[in-house]
Design an enzyme around this catalytic site. Structure first.
Site, PDB file in Angstrom:
ATOM      1  N   TRP A   1       0.984  -1.132   0.025  1.00 32.51           N
ATOM      2  CA  TRP A   1       0.168  -0.067  -0.149  1.00 32.51           C
ATOM      3  C   TRP A   1       0.922   1.257   0.030  1.00 32.51           C
ATOM      4  CZ3 TRP A   1      -5.321   0.083   2.854  1.00 32.51           C
ATOM      5  CH2 TRP A   1      -6.188  -0.915   2.314  1.00 32.51           C
TER       6      TRP A   1
ATOM      7  N   LYS B   1      -9.565  -1.814   6.635  1.00 39.02           N
ATOM      8  CA  LYS B   1      -9.964  -3.205   6.596  1.00 39.02           C
ATOM      9  C   LYS B   1     -10.906  -3.449   7.685  1.00 39.02           C
ATOM     10  CE  LYS B   1      -6.946  -6.706   6.317  1.00 39.02           C
ATOM     11  NZ  LYS B   1      -6.387  -7.299   5.443  1.00 39.02           N
TER      12      LYS B   1
HETATM   13  N1  SAM Z   1      -1.047  -3.353   3.620  1.00 34.42           N
HETATM   14  C1  SAM Z   1       0.201  -4.072   3.670  1.00 34.42           C
HETATM   15  C2  SAM Z   1       0.621  -4.438   2.355  1.00 34.42           C
HETATM   16  O1  SAM Z   1      -0.061  -3.914   1.449  1.00 34.42           O
HETATM   17  O2  SAM Z   1       1.824  -4.762   2.374  1.00 34.42           O
HETATM   18  C3  SAM Z   1      -0.272  -5.379   4.035  1.00 34.42           C
HETATM   19  C4  SAM Z   1      -0.542  -5.367   5.844  1.00 34.42           C
HETATM   20  S1  SAM Z   1      -0.594  -6.940   6.718  1.00 34.42           S
HETATM   21  C5  SAM Z   1      -2.083  -7.503   5.810  1.00 34.42           C
HETATM   22  C6  SAM Z   1      -1.282  -6.452   8.224  1.00 34.42           C
HETATM   23  C7  SAM Z   1      -0.051  -5.928   8.958  1.00 34.42           C
HETATM   24  O3  SAM Z   1      -0.643  -5.175  10.339  1.00 34.42           O
HETATM   25  C8  SAM Z   1       1.002  -6.689   9.327  1.00 34.42           C
HETATM   26  O4  SAM Z   1       2.292  -6.254   8.930  1.00 34.42           O
HETATM   27  C9  SAM Z   1       1.148  -6.516  11.109  1.00 34.42           C
HETATM   28  O5  SAM Z   1       2.422  -6.136  11.543  1.00 34.42           O
HETATM   29  C10 SAM Z   1       0.523  -5.127  11.310  1.00 34.42           C
HETATM   30  N2  SAM Z   1      -0.140  -4.887  12.480  1.00 34.42           N
HETATM   31  C11 SAM Z   1      -0.815  -5.677  13.259  1.00 34.42           C
HETATM   32  N3  SAM Z   1      -1.150  -5.060  14.368  1.00 34.42           N
HETATM   33  C12 SAM Z   1      -0.365  -3.861  14.595  1.00 34.42           C
HETATM   34  C13 SAM Z   1      -0.110  -2.995  15.396  1.00 34.42           C
HETATM   35  N4  SAM Z   1      -1.039  -2.882  16.596  1.00 34.42           N
HETATM   36  N5  SAM Z   1       0.359  -1.841  15.221  1.00 34.42           N
HETATM   37  C14 SAM Z   1       1.094  -1.768  14.230  1.00 34.42           C
HETATM   38  N6  SAM Z   1       1.150  -2.857  12.832  1.00 34.42           N
HETATM   39  C15 SAM Z   1       0.222  -3.746  13.274  1.00 34.42           C
END
Ligand code: SAM
Length: 309
Positions: free
Chosen positions: A55, A160
């Site tokens: 993204w 999301k």
């Molecule tokens: N949008 C990204 C892309 O296009 O490459 C993919 C995102 S991935 C589905 C979800 C991400 O949410 C993970 O990398 C995870 O580390 C992050 N995440 C989950 N909880 C989080 C938090 N409390 N603070 C920061 N990042 C978080």
């Protein structure tokens, strides 16, 4: 054969590699933009939960483009995990539930508010649907909380969401802060997944609202069945399938040779993870260093006789 079978099963996975995106999710943001024109006039943007960074890649390519005056475009990407650098994107390795992360974002924008905040955050799924939906809702609310610290009035927030049974409550909470809330399902998001995206337009917080990081919105309301609410107490959010309907269907399997005039060639992933958590586990397993269960010091018979005493 092995390497190409995922290319066959998941067209967006394959296209992501061929077009140089770090993850197939890039297409979700691109298709949301096609529908909602998200990037128009945006100079400051935040990508929450950004790793591995597809993204952020979209934001970087779309907002900075090839213009020379791309210096006044600022993009901040936040994630718990580190990610490989991207042109024009500043990374904050931090937790979106922490005030320190909000403060770091504000510092980076030198006190100027952001025009757009996007969040593709997802916790590790447990497979227990109720738990997963609950955690996803909490993460969305955390994203909303941190967004209220940086988003300009009139700005846009995209996140999301899992369309579970209590999703109505989340819609109502978002409607407190935004005059327009739409639930959108891009073509690249599988129909089999309950994932969708809320596109929240025209940020207009209630008068006197002071941003804070506590999350009072959800927990204590679970004794109310929000699906039973009626009239003005129930907010119906429009649902929209987006992305050109002639675009690839993310649930279909496609032949490897898409274009009869072009031979299929395997493309390796654009950016492999730089420090994935499974790497250490593989190293430990390979070197036989994983903890082993200790043999019981008391024979089982002994344990049973103790219990009977
Ligand atoms: N949008 C990204 C892309 O296009 O490459 C993919 C995102 S991935 C589905 C979800 C991400 O949410 C993970 O990398 C995870 O580390 C992050 N995440 C989950 N909880 C989080 C938090 N409390 N603070 C920061 N990042 C978080």
């Amino acid at each position: 054969m092995g390497r190409s079978s995922k290319d066959k099963r998941d067209i967006y996975y394959r296209l992501a590699k061929e077009e140089g995106w770090r993850a197939r999710s890039a297409f979700k943001l691109l298709q949301l933009d096609e529908e909602f024109n998200l990037f128009k006039g945006v100079r400051r943007a935040v990508d929450l939960c950004a790793a591995p960074g597809s993204w952020s890649q979209v934001l970087s390519r779309k907002l900075r483009g090839k213009e020379e005056k791309s210096e006044d475009v600022k993009i901040v990407a936040v994630d718990l995990q580190a990610m490989a650098p991207l042109p024009g994107v500043t990374q904050i390795q931090g937790d979106i539930t922490k005030i320190s992360t909000a403060q770091e974002m504000i510092r980076h924008f030198e006190g100027q508010p952001a025009d757009l905040v996007v969040c593709d955050g997802a916790p590790d799924v447990t497979g227990l649907h109720d738990v997963d939906e609950y955690i996803q809702a909490q993460l969305l609310l955390a994203a909303l909380n941190i967004t209220t610290h940086v988003l300009k009035p009139g700005g846009t927030f995209v996140a999301k969401i899992f369309r579970g049974k209590d999703v109505t409550l989340l819609y109502s909470q978002l409607k407190i802060f935004f005059s327009g809330v739409t639930c959108a399902k891009p073509r690249s998001s599988r129909n089999s997944s309950i994932e969708a995206f809320v596109v929240c337009e025209n940020y207009s917080p209630p008068e006197g609202y002071v941003p804070n990081m506590s999350n009072p919105l959800l927990d204590h309301c679970y004794d109310v069945d929000f699906n039973q609410l009626e009239g003005p107490n129930r907010i119906i959010v429009p649902f929209l399938a987006c992305g050109d309907l002639s675009a690839f269907d993310s649930d279909r399997t496609y032949p490897l040779q898409l274009d009869p005039s072009k031979e299929y060639r395997y493309t390796p992933p654009t950016q492999p993870p730089i420090c994935p958590p499974y790497q250490q586990a593989c190293h430990l397993r390979k070197n036989n260093l994983l903890a082993k269960e200790e043999s019981p010091s008391v024979p089982l018979d002994g344990a049973f006789s103790t219990l009977h005493l």
